[in-house]
Design an enzyme around this catalytic site. Structure first.
Site, PDB file in Angstrom:
ATOM      1  N   TYR A  84     -71.007  37.604 -10.631  1.00  0.00           N
ATOM      2  CA  TYR A  84     -71.035  39.073 -10.766  1.00  0.00           C
ATOM      3  C   TYR A  84     -72.373  39.635 -10.245  1.00  0.00           C
ATOM      4  O   TYR A  84     -72.401  40.630  -9.525  1.00  0.00           O
ATOM      5  CB  TYR A  84     -70.828  39.407 -12.246  1.00  0.00           C
ATOM      6  CG  TYR A  84     -70.612  40.852 -12.592  1.00  0.00           C
ATOM      7  CD1 TYR A  84     -69.395  41.492 -12.356  1.00  0.00           C
ATOM      8  CD2 TYR A  84     -71.613  41.593 -13.199  1.00  0.00           C
ATOM      9  CE1 TYR A  84     -69.195  42.820 -12.716  1.00  0.00           C
ATOM     10  CE2 TYR A  84     -71.421  42.915 -13.568  1.00  0.00           C
ATOM     11  CZ  TYR A  84     -70.210  43.526 -13.324  1.00  0.00           C
ATOM     12  OH  TYR A  84     -70.021  44.842 -13.683  1.00  0.00           O
ATOM     13  N   LYS A 101     -72.816  42.237  -7.202  1.00  0.00           N
ATOM     14  CA  LYS A 101     -73.421  43.556  -7.429  1.00  0.00           C
ATOM     15  C   LYS A 101     -74.764  43.694  -6.714  1.00  0.00           C
ATOM     16  O   LYS A 101     -75.095  44.762  -6.205  1.00  0.00           O
ATOM     17  CB  LYS A 101     -73.577  43.815  -8.933  1.00  0.00           C
ATOM     18  CG  LYS A 101     -72.255  43.872  -9.698  1.00  0.00           C
ATOM     19  CD  LYS A 101     -71.333  44.964  -9.165  1.00  0.00           C
ATOM     20  CE  LYS A 101     -70.163  45.222 -10.107  1.00  0.00           C
ATOM     21  NZ  LYS A 101     -69.256  46.278  -9.631  1.00  0.00           N
TER      22      LYS A 101
HETATM   23  P1  NAP Z   1     -62.191  48.197 -16.210  1.00  0.00           P
HETATM   24  O1  NAP Z   1     -61.938  49.164 -17.307  1.00  0.00           O
HETATM   25  O2  NAP Z   1     -61.895  46.750 -16.426  1.00  0.00           O
HETATM   26  O3  NAP Z   1     -61.482  48.713 -14.872  1.00  0.00           O
HETATM   27  C1  NAP Z   1     -61.547  47.941 -13.702  1.00  0.00           C
HETATM   28  C2  NAP Z   1     -60.887  48.709 -12.592  1.00  0.00           C
HETATM   29  O4  NAP Z   1     -60.949  47.934 -11.386  1.00  0.00           O
HETATM   30  C3  NAP Z   1     -59.440  48.997 -12.879  1.00  0.00           C
HETATM   31  O5  NAP Z   1     -59.139  50.307 -12.460  1.00  0.00           O
HETATM   32  C4  NAP Z   1     -58.710  47.966 -12.018  1.00  0.00           C
HETATM   33  O6  NAP Z   1     -57.448  48.425 -11.566  1.00  0.00           O
HETATM   34  C5  NAP Z   1     -59.649  47.839 -10.841  1.00  0.00           C
HETATM   35  N1  NAP Z   1     -59.458  46.569 -10.146  1.00  0.00           N
HETATM   36  C6  NAP Z   1     -59.767  45.324 -10.583  1.00  0.00           C
HETATM   37  N2  NAP Z   1     -59.421  44.412  -9.660  1.00  0.00           N
HETATM   38  C7  NAP Z   1     -58.880  45.092  -8.625  1.00  0.00           C
HETATM   39  C8  NAP Z   1     -58.336  44.708  -7.372  1.00  0.00           C
HETATM   40  N3  NAP Z   1     -58.284  43.429  -6.972  1.00  0.00           N
HETATM   41  N4  NAP Z   1     -57.877  45.684  -6.547  1.00  0.00           N
HETATM   42  C9  NAP Z   1     -57.927  46.980  -6.941  1.00  0.00           C
HETATM   43  N5  NAP Z   1     -58.427  47.406  -8.103  1.00  0.00           N
HETATM   44  C10 NAP Z   1     -58.894  46.465  -8.936  1.00  0.00           C
HETATM   45  O7  NAP Z   1     -63.723  48.212 -15.824  1.00  0.00           O
HETATM   46  P2  NAP Z   1     -64.810  49.383 -15.803  1.00  0.00           P
HETATM   47  O8  NAP Z   1     -65.770  49.088 -16.880  1.00  0.00           O
HETATM   48  O9  NAP Z   1     -64.188  50.716 -15.683  1.00  0.00           O
HETATM   49  O10 NAP Z   1     -65.521  48.973 -14.427  1.00  0.00           O
HETATM   50  C11 NAP Z   1     -65.547  49.804 -13.282  1.00  0.00           C
HETATM   51  C12 NAP Z   1     -66.729  49.351 -12.433  1.00  0.00           C
HETATM   52  O11 NAP Z   1     -67.933  49.497 -13.185  1.00  0.00           O
HETATM   53  C13 NAP Z   1     -66.667  47.871 -12.038  1.00  0.00           C
HETATM   54  O12 NAP Z   1     -67.096  47.710 -10.708  1.00  0.00           O
HETATM   55  C14 NAP Z   1     -67.644  47.208 -12.986  1.00  0.00           C
HETATM   56  O13 NAP Z   1     -68.162  46.026 -12.453  1.00  0.00           O
HETATM   57  C15 NAP Z   1     -68.676  48.311 -13.122  1.00  0.00           C
HETATM   58  N6  NAP Z   1     -69.510  48.170 -14.310  1.00  0.00           N
HETATM   59  C16 NAP Z   1     -68.970  48.186 -15.560  1.00  0.00           C
HETATM   60  C17 NAP Z   1     -69.803  48.029 -16.654  1.00  0.00           C
HETATM   61  C18 NAP Z   1     -69.295  48.023 -18.071  1.00  0.00           C
HETATM   62  O14 NAP Z   1     -70.076  47.696 -18.989  1.00  0.00           O
HETATM   63  N7  NAP Z   1     -68.054  48.386 -18.320  1.00  0.00           N
HETATM   64  C19 NAP Z   1     -71.184  47.869 -16.468  1.00  0.00           C
HETATM   65  C20 NAP Z   1     -71.689  47.871 -15.176  1.00  0.00           C
HETATM   66  C21 NAP Z   1     -70.850  48.028 -14.102  1.00  0.00           C
HETATM   67  P3  NAP Z   1     -56.068  47.777 -12.111  1.00  0.00           P
HETATM   68  O15 NAP Z   1     -56.070  47.912 -13.604  1.00  0.00           O
HETATM   69  O16 NAP Z   1     -55.013  48.572 -11.450  1.00  0.00           O
HETATM   70  O17 NAP Z   1     -56.097  46.350 -11.668  1.00  0.00           O
END
Ligand code: NAP
Length: 240
Positions: free
Chosen positions: A148, A152
């Site tokens: 990851y 990133k």
């Molecule tokens: P989440 O709730 O798990 O949502 C992940 C999203 O990514 C979903 O909309 C999912 O769509 C999509 N996705 C995953 N694999 C995919 C693929 N192969 N093709 C197309 N879409 C895909 O996560 P989140 O927390 O909202 O994360 C969003 C972003 O923020 C990510 O890049 C994550 O790394 C980043 N982030 C999150 C955190 C945290 O603490 N939550 C912290 C730092 C950064 P489907 O459901 O349709 O598969």
């Protein structure tokens, strides 16, 4: 009206960002891969200004098709949010090749594919803004997240180089680096692990998805017209 394209917009940070951009007056196209029901239900809330496209971000050919369909439907792509990402945590010596590849191919490869699909449109328009959703894990070491962090950190580095490449074409490219955000992605974390993470955050709390969306909306907006190649940390002070 300006149009934004968000990868992974059916839930989590992507969905809340779509809601924020709608409130700011944008039209929003978003992709989903698994969450069709959530995507359909979301689009039903505003059929005029919302559109959903099924697309695995790892599929570069599909990315091109989606961009063409968005241009046909809305006339332009003014903002791109490379948000789709996954975690598959393991210590590197236990990590499978699949865990490494899946994370890097989705979080970095997916952003590259969508960026390359959108670039010709923005170059032609001589206008556009991109926000890549990185993570604090791309800036600082996190045990169990070599895959990851590599993805990133790669996104941060790509942002800086691309920002320089396209600045004269009227295109800005920035990153946000969230800390711990309350979404499905962290819902499965062990309670004690989460409490320990929160104790390390100066604000002593997780970030809310709408606080991340506000940063993305700002970087896409004309208020950020002189900002490019930057990383905005939205982390409650974790990286201070
Ligand atoms: P989440 O709730 O798990 O949502 C992940 C999203 O990514 C979903 O909309 C999912 O769509 C999509 N996705 C995953 N694999 C995919 C693929 N192969 N093709 C197309 N879409 C895909 O996560 P989140 O927390 O909202 O994360 C969003 C972003 O923020 C990510 O890049 C994550 O790394 C980043 N982030 C999150 C955190 C945290 O603490 N939550 C912290 C730092 C950064 P489907 O459901 O349709 O598969």
């Amino acid at each position: 009206m300006k149009t934004a394209l968000i990868t992974g917009g059916s839930r989590g940070i992507g969905r809340v960002t779509a809601m924020r951009l709608l409130a700011d007056g944008w039209s929003v196209a978003f992709t989903y891969s698994q969450s069709k029901a959530a995507a359909d239900e979301f689009v039903a809330s505003d059929r005029q200004r919302l559109a959903a496209f099924e697309a695995d971000v790892r599929d570069a050919g599909r990315a091109k098709e989606v961009v063409a369909e968005v241009v046909e439907r809305f006339g332009s792509v003014d903002g791109l949010v490379n948000n789709a990402g996954i975690r598959r945590d393991a210590l590197l010596y236990n990590m499978t090749d699949e865990q490494w590849d899946e994370v890097v191919d989705t979080s970095l490869g997916g952003a590259v594919a969508m960026t390359r699909a959108v670039l010709p449109v923005m170059m032609k328009q001589q206008r556009g803004a991109m926000v890549n959703v990185a993570s604090i894990s791309g800036l600082h070491g996190v045990v169990g997240q070599t895959n990851y962090s590599a993805a990133k950190g790669g996104l941060v580095a790509m942002t800086r180089s691309l920002a320089r490449e396209v600045a004269r074409s009227g295109i800005r490219v920035n990153c946000i680096a969230p800390g711990l955000v309350e979404t499905d992605m962290v819902a499965g974390l062990d309670g004690e692990v989460k409490r320990e993470m929160i104790r390390a955050i100066p604000m002593r709390r997780a970030v809310k998805p709408d606080e991340v969306a506000a940063g993305i909306a700002f970087l896409l907006s004309d208020d950020a017209s002189a900002i490019t190649g930057q990383v905005l940390c939205i982390d409650g002070g974790l990286s201070a």
